[in-house]
Design an enzyme around this catalytic site. Structure first.
Site, PDB file in Angstrom:
ATOM      1  N   THR A  74      36.143  39.792  34.603  1.00  0.00           N
ATOM      2  CA  THR A  74      36.571  39.652  35.996  1.00  0.00           C
ATOM      3  C   THR A  74      36.551  38.198  36.438  1.00  0.00           C
ATOM      4  O   THR A  74      35.786  37.387  35.931  1.00  0.00           O
ATOM      5  CB  THR A  74      35.670  40.468  36.940  1.00  0.00           C
ATOM      6  OG1 THR A  74      34.310  40.022  36.807  1.00  0.00           O
ATOM      7  CG2 THR A  74      35.759  41.951  36.650  1.00  0.00           C
ATOM      8  N   ASN A  96      35.526  36.113  39.599  1.00  0.00           N
ATOM      9  CA  ASN A  96      34.614  36.327  40.718  1.00  0.00           C
ATOM     10  C   ASN A  96      34.911  35.354  41.848  1.00  0.00           C
ATOM     11  O   ASN A  96      35.042  34.151  41.613  1.00  0.00           O
ATOM     12  CB  ASN A  96      33.162  36.148  40.254  1.00  0.00           C
ATOM     13  CG  ASN A  96      32.802  37.119  39.149  1.00  0.00           C
ATOM     14  OD1 ASN A  96      32.723  38.316  39.368  1.00  0.00           O
ATOM     15  ND2 ASN A  96      32.617  36.605  37.940  1.00  0.00           N
ATOM     16  N   GLU A 140      35.230  40.874  42.719  1.00  0.00           N
ATOM     17  CA  GLU A 140      35.397  40.766  41.274  1.00  0.00           C
ATOM     18  C   GLU A 140      36.746  41.373  40.912  1.00  0.00           C
ATOM     19  O   GLU A 140      36.972  42.559  41.158  1.00  0.00           O
ATOM     20  CB  GLU A 140      34.278  41.484  40.536  1.00  0.00           C
ATOM     21  CG  GLU A 140      32.902  40.866  40.766  1.00  0.00           C
ATOM     22  CD  GLU A 140      31.824  41.569  39.970  1.00  0.00           C
ATOM     23  OE1 GLU A 140      31.152  40.905  39.166  1.00  0.00           O
ATOM     24  OE2 GLU A 140      31.653  42.791  40.159  1.00  0.00           O
TER      25      GLU A 140
END
Length: 309
Positions: free
Chosen positions: A205, A207, A256
């Site tokens: 992911t 962030n 995320e």
């Protein structure tokens, strides 16, 4: 679009604009009507006068976050609308203390050299919000700039406003918010280093911080993502988690974002993430295996929703 962070000592080619003035939090359809009226008011470069921080943040620094957009997100949206100059005035004790007449004379005329100013009919300005749209019109006549007052607009049921949009987002009603905004609600910002748990789970992911923003409903979203900087600039589809990650203790809220079919490193790059569809609330699972199975289902659902976008 050129961004100016003061009204003093501007270059000559940054003066003489037709401007829309306000906070423009969300840049919703009501704001669009003010901007369009400014564009049509006269043959001059299109500018926006807004304030940073938001005046409410200055006067009530301990209040709960309420902004729909940070300054970066607002600037990105205004640039998409063809704004040529963004006058992002520093809202401090000096600016807050100016009377309506002093603001018009020192900021609008002497500082920015505006040709025309457009505001919404509910606009207030000057010390203790003592000036309004009528005041501005009178000052324009005295000081030599034109003024247009744009009416408030709505859909016949609700007035398009940042307040109504916040309510829709807090309830996970992204499509209702989109109808008032005229665009998907977006969170923009830099990709930060996180705990890198997503990579271990098979879902790397990007962030992003959400500090200072009004939080939409916490949970999982189908998202459209614009990578704004770096070698991988472009538009992507994905799934995102907005929240505190209850599987991993108590955490500060963040966003995320997992981009489908994407493997590059995005640290330090800037993203614009559109919240298209709210899929489900956050949840704590009995095991990592159960979490991963749910993430698989979330991704499949998000792909289906975004298939035609």
């Amino acid at each position: 679009m050129r961004i100016h962070n003061d009204w003093k000592a501007l270059p000559l080619d940054a003066r003489g604009a037709t401007v829309a003035m306000g906070n423009f939090d969300g840049v919703h359809l009501g704001h669009r009507s003010v901007i369009d009226a400014a564009r049509a008011a006269c043959d001059a470069p299109l500018g926006i006068i807004t304030f940073e921080p938001h005046p409410r943040e200055f006067f009530f620094p301990d209040a709960a976050p309420f902004r729909l957009m940070n300054a970066e997100s607002r600037a990105n949206r205004l640039a998409r609308l063809g704004v040529e100059h963004l006058y992002q005035l520093p809202f401090d004790a000096v600016l807050a203390g100016l009377s309506p007449e002093a603001f018009a004379r020192e900021v609008l005329v002497q500082g920015l050299g505006v040709r025309h100013v457009t505001v919404g009919e509910d606009f207030c300005f000057g010390r203790q919000r003592s000036g309004n749209a009528q005041t501005l019109t009178q000052l324009g006549q005295e000081l030599g700039f034109g003024v247009t007052v744009a009416p408030l607009i709505g859909n016949g049921e609700v007035e398009y406003s940042s307040t109504e949009i916040r309510k829709a987002l807090a309830a996970g009603r992204t499509r209702d918010a989109e109808r008032m905004l005229g665009h998907w609600h977006r969170i923009d910002g830099e990709v930060l280093h996180g705990d890198k748990r997503g990579r271990d789970l098979g879902y790397p992911t990007a962030n992003m911080a959400v500090d200072g923003l009004h939080l939409p409903a916490l949970g999982i979203y189908a998202v459209l993502v614009d990578v704004l900087t770096g070698a991988d600039r472009g538009s992507y589809k994905g799934v995102a988690s907005l929240g505190v990650r209850p599987m991993f203790g108590q955490n500060r809220p963040n966003l995320e974002v997992h981009l489908f079919d994407f493997a590059a490193d995005l640290y330090g790059q800037h993203l614009s993430v559109a919240l298209v569809e709210y899929l489900r609330p956050e949840a704590k699972f009995d095991s990592l295996e159960a979490l991963i199975a749910q993430m698989d289902r979330d991704s499949a659902q998000a792909r289906e929703i975004l298939a035609t976008r």
